[in-house]
Motif scaffolding. Structure first.
Motif, PDB file in Angstrom:
ATOM      1  N   GLN A 133       0.833  -1.206   0.000  1.00 36.20           N
ATOM      2  CA  GLN A 133       0.000   0.000   0.000  1.00 36.20           C
ATOM      3  C   GLN A 133       0.866   1.254   0.000  1.00 36.20           C
ATOM      4  O   GLN A 133       0.619   2.186  -0.758  1.00 36.20           O
ATOM      5  CB  GLN A 133      -0.925  -0.002   1.206  1.00 36.20           C
ATOM      6  CG  GLN A 133      -1.794   1.247   1.287  1.00 36.20           C
ATOM      7  CD  GLN A 133      -2.698   1.265   2.509  1.00 36.20           C
ATOM      8  OE1 GLN A 133      -2.641   0.375   3.342  1.00 36.20           O
ATOM      9  NE2 GLN A 133      -3.521   2.274   2.611  1.00 36.20           N
TER      10      GLN A 133
ATOM     11  N   TYR B  31       2.579   2.068  -3.514  1.00 36.77           N
ATOM     12  CA  TYR B  31       1.779   2.555  -4.633  1.00 36.77           C
ATOM     13  C   TYR B  31       0.730   3.600  -4.254  1.00 36.77           C
ATOM     14  O   TYR B  31       0.354   4.419  -5.089  1.00 36.77           O
ATOM     15  CB  TYR B  31       1.060   1.392  -5.321  1.00 36.77           C
ATOM     16  CG  TYR B  31       2.001   0.481  -6.044  1.00 36.77           C
ATOM     17  CD1 TYR B  31       2.463   0.808  -7.313  1.00 36.77           C
ATOM     18  CD2 TYR B  31       2.452  -0.697  -5.470  1.00 36.77           C
ATOM     19  CE1 TYR B  31       3.344  -0.018  -7.992  1.00 36.77           C
ATOM     20  CE2 TYR B  31       3.327  -1.525  -6.130  1.00 36.77           C
ATOM     21  CZ  TYR B  31       3.775  -1.182  -7.388  1.00 36.77           C
ATOM     22  OH  TYR B  31       4.644  -2.003  -8.047  1.00 36.77           O
ATOM     23  N   ALA B  32       0.235   3.559  -3.026  1.00 38.05           N
ATOM     24  CA  ALA B  32      -0.867   4.446  -2.663  1.00 38.05           C
ATOM     25  C   ALA B  32      -0.547   5.302  -1.447  1.00 38.05           C
ATOM     26  O   ALA B  32      -1.443   5.834  -0.809  1.00 38.05           O
ATOM     27  CB  ALA B  32      -2.114   3.617  -2.383  1.00 38.05           C
TER      28      ALA B  32
ATOM     29  N   ASP C 122       0.486   7.124  -6.845  1.00 35.88           N
ATOM     30  CA  ASP C 122      -0.374   7.418  -7.989  1.00 35.88           C
ATOM     31  C   ASP C 122      -1.666   6.623  -7.976  1.00 35.88           C
ATOM     32  O   ASP C 122      -2.438   6.694  -8.934  1.00 35.88           O
ATOM     33  CB  ASP C 122       0.374   7.094  -9.292  1.00 35.88           C
ATOM     34  CG  ASP C 122       1.562   8.013  -9.501  1.00 35.88           C
ATOM     35  OD1 ASP C 122       1.488   9.175  -9.066  1.00 35.88           O
ATOM     36  OD2 ASP C 122       2.558   7.568 -10.110  1.00 35.88           O
ATOM     37  N   TYR C 123      -1.930   5.837  -6.920  1.00 36.26           N
ATOM     38  CA  TYR C 123      -3.080   4.940  -6.912  1.00 36.26           C
ATOM     39  C   TYR C 123      -3.971   5.159  -5.694  1.00 36.26           C
ATOM     40  O   TYR C 123      -3.495   5.545  -4.629  1.00 36.26           O
ATOM     41  CB  TYR C 123      -2.620   3.477  -6.923  1.00 36.26           C
ATOM     42  CG  TYR C 123      -1.999   3.053  -8.219  1.00 36.26           C
ATOM     43  CD1 TYR C 123      -2.764   2.437  -9.201  1.00 36.26           C
ATOM     44  CD2 TYR C 123      -0.644   3.265  -8.475  1.00 36.26           C
ATOM     45  CE1 TYR C 123      -2.198   2.046 -10.395  1.00 36.26           C
ATOM     46  CE2 TYR C 123      -0.076   2.883  -9.666  1.00 36.26           C
ATOM     47  CZ  TYR C 123      -0.859   2.280 -10.624  1.00 36.26           C
ATOM     48  OH  TYR C 123      -0.303   1.891 -11.811  1.00 36.26           O
ATOM     49  N   LEU C 124      -5.256   4.885  -5.854  1.00 36.12           N
ATOM     50  CA  LEU C 124      -6.210   4.819  -4.752  1.00 36.12           C
ATOM     51  C   LEU C 124      -6.269   3.362  -4.307  1.00 36.12           C
ATOM     52  O   LEU C 124      -6.244   2.459  -5.146  1.00 36.12           O
ATOM     53  CB  LEU C 124      -7.596   5.297  -5.203  1.00 36.12           C
ATOM     54  CG  LEU C 124      -7.672   6.733  -5.688  1.00 36.12           C
ATOM     55  CD1 LEU C 124      -9.043   7.000  -6.305  1.00 36.12           C
ATOM     56  CD2 LEU C 124      -7.387   7.697  -4.562  1.00 36.12           C
ATOM     57  N   TYR C 125      -6.390   3.133  -3.026  1.00 39.02           N
ATOM     58  CA  TYR C 125      -6.255   1.782  -2.456  1.00 39.02           C
ATOM     59  C   TYR C 125      -7.507   1.404  -1.687  1.00 39.02           C
ATOM     60  O   TYR C 125      -8.078   2.209  -0.977  1.00 39.02           O
ATOM     61  CB  TYR C 125      -5.046   1.779  -1.512  1.00 39.02           C
ATOM     62  CG  TYR C 125      -4.806   0.495  -0.767  1.00 39.02           C
ATOM     63  CD1 TYR C 125      -3.998  -0.496  -1.309  1.00 39.02           C
ATOM     64  CD2 TYR C 125      -5.369   0.274   0.483  1.00 39.02           C
ATOM     65  CE1 TYR C 125      -3.748  -1.659  -0.619  1.00 39.02           C
ATOM     66  CE2 TYR C 125      -5.135  -0.893   1.184  1.00 39.02           C
ATOM     67  CZ  TYR C 125      -4.318  -1.854   0.619  1.00 39.02           C
ATOM     68  OH  TYR C 125      -4.083  -3.018   1.298  1.00 39.02           O
ATOM     69  N   HIS C 126      -7.906   0.134  -1.827  1.00 33.95           N
ATOM     70  CA  HIS C 126      -8.958  -0.430  -0.973  1.00 33.95           C
ATOM     71  C   HIS C 126      -8.657  -1.910  -0.757  1.00 33.95           C
ATOM     72  O   HIS C 126      -8.299  -2.617  -1.686  1.00 33.95           O
ATOM     73  CB  HIS C 126     -10.343  -0.282  -1.595  1.00 33.95           C
ATOM     74  CG  HIS C 126     -11.434  -0.701  -0.661  1.00 33.95           C
ATOM     75  ND1 HIS C 126     -11.851   0.077   0.384  1.00 33.95           N
ATOM     76  CD2 HIS C 126     -12.172  -1.825  -0.602  1.00 33.95           C
ATOM     77  CE1 HIS C 126     -12.808  -0.542   1.041  1.00 33.95           C
ATOM     78  NE2 HIS C 126     -13.016  -1.706   0.471  1.00 33.95           N
TER      79      HIS C 126
ATOM     80  N   LEU D 167      -6.053  -1.511  -6.414  1.00 31.66           N
ATOM     81  CA  LEU D 167      -5.527  -0.168  -6.588  1.00 31.66           C
ATOM     82  C   LEU D 167      -5.911   0.331  -7.974  1.00 31.66           C
ATOM     83  O   LEU D 167      -5.740  -0.395  -8.965  1.00 31.66           O
ATOM     84  CB  LEU D 167      -4.003  -0.147  -6.454  1.00 31.66           C
ATOM     85  CG  LEU D 167      -3.481  -0.458  -5.046  1.00 31.66           C
ATOM     86  CD1 LEU D 167      -3.148  -1.920  -4.915  1.00 31.66           C
ATOM     87  CD2 LEU D 167      -2.288   0.395  -4.748  1.00 31.66           C
TER      88      LEU D 167
ATOM     89  N   ARG E 196      -5.541   3.728 -10.581  1.00 33.58           N
ATOM     90  CA  ARG E 196      -4.778   4.949 -10.788  1.00 33.58           C
ATOM     91  C   ARG E 196      -5.663   6.175 -10.548  1.00 33.58           C
ATOM     92  O   ARG E 196      -6.818   6.222 -10.950  1.00 33.58           O
ATOM     93  CB  ARG E 196      -4.210   4.995 -12.202  1.00 33.58           C
ATOM     94  CG  ARG E 196      -3.295   6.183 -12.436  1.00 33.58           C
ATOM     95  CD  ARG E 196      -2.646   6.169 -13.801  1.00 33.58           C
ATOM     96  NE  ARG E 196      -1.652   5.121 -13.924  1.00 33.58           N
ATOM     97  CZ  ARG E 196      -0.405   5.207 -13.512  1.00 33.58           C
ATOM     98  NH1 ARG E 196       0.008   6.287 -12.896  1.00 33.58           N
ATOM     99  NH2 ARG E 196       0.438   4.229 -13.682  1.00 33.58           N
ATOM    100  N   LYS E 197      -5.090   7.150  -9.852  1.00 36.92           N
ATOM    101  CA  LYS E 197      -5.806   8.388  -9.561  1.00 36.92           C
ATOM    102  C   LYS E 197      -6.110   9.135 -10.870  1.00 36.92           C
ATOM    103  O   LYS E 197      -5.392   9.009 -11.840  1.00 36.92           O
ATOM    104  CB  LYS E 197      -4.968   9.284  -8.654  1.00 36.92           C
ATOM    105  CG  LYS E 197      -4.763   8.742  -7.279  1.00 36.92           C
ATOM    106  CD  LYS E 197      -3.874   9.651  -6.445  1.00 36.92           C
ATOM    107  CE  LYS E 197      -3.645   9.095  -5.065  1.00 36.92           C
ATOM    108  NZ  LYS E 197      -2.693   9.919  -4.281  1.00 36.92           N
TER     109      LYS E 197
ATOM    110  N   THR F  19     -13.269   5.007  -8.010  1.00 36.83           N
ATOM    111  CA  THR F  19     -12.636   4.689  -6.730  1.00 36.83           C
ATOM    112  C   THR F  19     -12.823   3.202  -6.444  1.00 36.83           C
ATOM    113  O   THR F  19     -13.868   2.639  -6.779  1.00 36.83           O
ATOM    114  CB  THR F  19     -13.248   5.508  -5.588  1.00 36.83           C
ATOM    115  OG1 THR F  19     -14.636   5.279  -5.550  1.00 36.83           O
ATOM    116  CG2 THR F  19     -12.986   6.979  -5.759  1.00 36.83           C
TER     117      THR F  19
END
Length: 119
Positions: free
Chosen positions: A14, A17-18, A23-27, A110, A112-113, A118
């Motif tokens: 996490q 990358y986030a 550059d990424y949104l994470y869940h 993840l 990319r923003k 999302t």
């Protein structure tokens, strides 16, 4: 999009990358979750009237007590149809587990923003 699971999540995936500059949104999702086995029959307790065979590999509190009280029924508890109905209703409509739900396999998604999506 990046999909990851298991040890890669625990090893700083996490943050890589986030994180704050990522550059990424994470869940994180709970995949392949499994329920406890409190509904299994209780262990055999040998007595003068009852002999027990080899120990069962899985034991619990029994299905009726499990439905009524979950994994830890109070001492001397008996099946309570009202409590069982409430627990079944909560599971059916709100997905509240009847027993413990601690076991699962983690999966991360993840995205990319800037894509307007999302995870």
């Amino acid at each position: 999009m990046i999909i990851a699971g298991g040890d890669s999540i625990a090893n700083g995936f996490q943050q890589q990358y986030a994180g704050p500059n990522g550059d990424y949104l994470y869940h994180e999702y709970q995949m392949r979750s499994w329920w406890d086995q409190g509904y299994m029959p209780p262990p055999c307790i040998p007595s003068a009237k009852q002999q027990c065979g080899p120990p069962a590999p899985y034991v619990g509190v029994g299905p009726l007590l499990w439905l009524s009280y979950g994994d830890n029924p109070p001492p001397g508890a008996h099946f309570n149809p009202v409590l069982a109905a409430e627990r079944i209703w909560a599971w059916w409509w709100q997905r509240q587990p009847i027993g413990q739900d601690a076991g699962y396999y983690p999966m991360a998604l993840l995205i990319r923003k800037g894509l307007g999506v999302t995870p």
